[in-house]
Design an enzyme around this catalytic site. Structure first.
Site, PDB file in Angstrom:
ATOM      1  N   GLU A 265       0.934  -1.393   0.009  1.00 22.35           N
ATOM      2  CA  GLU A 265       0.031  -0.062  -0.150  1.00 22.35           C
ATOM      3  C   GLU A 265       1.004   1.296   0.067  1.00 22.35           C
ATOM      4  O   GLU A 265       1.550   1.543   1.124  1.00 22.35           O
ATOM      5  CB  GLU A 265      -0.892   0.035   1.294  1.00 22.35           C
ATOM      6  CG  GLU A 265      -1.953   1.236   1.204  1.00 22.35           C
ATOM      7  CD  GLU A 265      -2.079   1.972   2.362  1.00 22.35           C
ATOM      8  OE1 GLU A 265      -1.483   3.267   2.010  1.00 22.35           O
ATOM      9  OE2 GLU A 265      -2.007   1.553   3.550  1.00 22.35           O
ATOM     10  N   CYS A 299      -2.717   7.974   4.688  1.00 23.39           N
ATOM     11  CA  CYS A 299      -2.449   7.682   3.082  1.00 23.39           C
ATOM     12  C   CYS A 299      -3.656   7.867   2.393  1.00 23.39           C
ATOM     13  O   CYS A 299      -3.630   8.053   1.044  1.00 23.39           O
ATOM     14  CB  CYS A 299      -1.921   6.316   3.112  1.00 23.39           C
ATOM     15  SG  CYS A 299      -3.025   5.168   4.016  1.00 23.39           S
TER      16      CYS A 299
END
Length: 494
Positions: A265, A299
């Site tokens: 990720e 994020c």
């Protein structure tokens, strides 16, 4: 018990005495034990050594961990290198041989408490999901044959996690790995090793077998060599990483040599689109939640606000009012604080650079725009208008409390701007037009879409991105598949 590959001998892990809180003689790391730890936290969870094979082990050196709000040193943590990494991998591999056969359930304090609850949900989810790792039976045209599909654990998983969610990023990966039957070696971020070590203490208290969960903290100086060691060790079968795209590419290069399974990720650059048909008040509320959670250091936080011309002025005005009224900058342990410090001065410098660049090219500071008087790691929540696509904040992830607003005219223009990035983790948009909702949701090049919603993370739902935002998915029923290998068995002679 299924046989283990790669080693001729696969011993069950030996049960060893588990020392309690405190350091072993000669360890340079110093514990945080005074007054029960910061803000009355349990001293038993404030560990400073590595956790390998069910034992707390010292390292030859230690590195300091600091409070980003005050700059005070919180403690010295064992600085692990390649030898300690190899030992942790070996311990995890030995433990895998028995674990695979076990039957299958710095931010503001309020946000930190929410993350702990969120972290626990991943463990609960994957402990239950372990019971639903189903295989398959495939009927072939040949009457004397049957085809079976088995799902088996990969082996040792190396887990490399970031500082912004130091507990949830671990449990989201480790919960799935353990439920699948894998064992793990965790390398936490150098800024936040205490969370990973606290989870090790809790795992020890819960009688997780030695070697199943291992933690090797290290300093920034040793992070490169430790990451390479994890990616190249032949006993490691899986790499799971959350962090920057640049670092992810380096780890992918190292993992390619032995063709390891990898899930990542990586960076994001989330667009937040507000169409003329949107409910402006709802859009502002969603923008506040998406942008300023953890001071913009997530994020999936919105990085670009694209607002259609018809409601642009109304949105900017209400957004500015909400920022001034609802956001309070301060030390994360203070009750009133909603915006804590950024992780370090380098992060503040990046926000400042993006603001200065935008202003020099014609952007207007609606509110904020400079460092906060509280200290070097604090920055004012900032809203910019008149932002254009040539500014740094329009094509780089800021990772801080900066909300730049770009005005657009048509749906096609907004989607084109949103999809211009080479990353695609999350995207958000607000609209009351059902046809537009379907069109835009399908056309946005991201792994996750929030429609009239600014908070999208949930343990039940798949988390991950497309393009250079990563590989694979975490959480949900799909997350456990990242730690499983499919095996086809052809059963003949029936």
């Amino acid at each position: 018990m299924a046989t283990c590959l790669r080693l001729r001998s696969c011993r069950a892990p030996r049960l060893r005495p588990r020392p309690r809180a405190g350091l072993r003689p000669g360890c340079p790391a110093q514990p945080c034990r005074s007054a029960g730890g910061p803000a009355g936290l349990s001293a038993a969870l404030l560990r400073t050594e590595s956790f390998v094979g069910g034992r707390w082990l010292p390292a030859a050196a230690a590195f300091p961990v600091h409070d980003p709000a005050s700059g005070a040193q919180l403690g010295l943590v064992a600085d692990c290198g390649v030898p300690e990494t190899r030992a942790a991998v070996r311990a995890a591999y030995e433990a895998f041989c028995s674990w695979r056969g076990v039957s299958a359930k710095g931010k503001p304090l309020k946000e930190a408490q929410g993350e702990v609850a969120y972290s626990a949900l991943f463990l609960e989810w994957f402990s239950e999901e372990a019971r639903r790792v189903y295989g398959d039976v495939i009927y072939t045209p040949a009457k004397e044959k049957r085809a079976l599909v088995l799902k088996q654990p990969l082996g040792v998983a190396a887990v490399i996690t970031p500082w912004n969610f130091p507990s949830a990023m671990i449990t989201r990966k480790v919960g799935a790995a353990l439920a699948a039957g894998c064992t793990v070696v965790v390398k936490p971020a150098e800024h936040t090793p205490f969370s990973a070590l606290a989870l090790a203490e809790l795992a020890d208290q819960a009688a997780i077998p030695p070697g199943v969960y291992n933690v090797i903290p290290c300093s920034r100086a040793k992070a490169k060599e430790v990451g390479e060691a994890l990616c190249t060790d032949p006993l490691v079968s899986k790499i799971s990483f959350t962090g920057s795209t640049a670092t992810g590419k380096i780890l992918l290069h190292h993992a390619a040599g032995s063709v390891k399974r990898v899930s990542m990720e990586l960076g994001g650059h989330a667009p937040f689109i507000v169409f003329d048909s949107a409910n402006v008040d709802q859009a502002v509320a969603g923008a506040m939640a998406s942008k300023f959670r953890n001071s913009g250091q997530t994020c999936v936080c919105s990085n670009r606000f694209l607002v259609q011309r018809g409601i642009h002025d109304s949105f900017v005005k209400k957004f500015a009012e909400a920022i001034k009224t609802n956001l309070h900058v301060g030390n994360g342990f203070e009750e009133r604080t909603t915006q804590g410090p950024l992780i370090d001065e380098k992060a503040v410098e990046k926000v400042e650079k993006h603001v200065n660049d935008a202003v020099s090219k014609g952007a207007t500071v609606v509110t904020g725009g400079k460092r906060h008087q509280l200290g070097k790691n604090f920055f004012e929540p900032t809203l910019l208008s008149n932002v254009t696509r040539d500014m740094l904040c329009s094509h780089e992830e800021t990772f801080g409390p900066l909300a730049p607003v770009i005005k657009f005219d048509t749906e096609e223009e907004a989607v084109a701007i949103a999809n211009a990035a080479d990353v695609g983790l999350a995207g958000y948009f607000y609209s009351q037009d059902p046809a537009q909702i379907w069109r835009v949701a399908e056309r946005l090049e991201v792994g996750m879409v929030g429609v009239n919603e600014g908070l999208i993370s949930s343990v039940e739902c798949p988390f991950g991105g497309v393009k250079q935002s990563g590989l694979g998915r975490e959480g949900s029923k799909y997350g456990i598949d990242e730690y499983l290998e499919l095996k086809y068995v052809c059963f003949g002679g029936l």
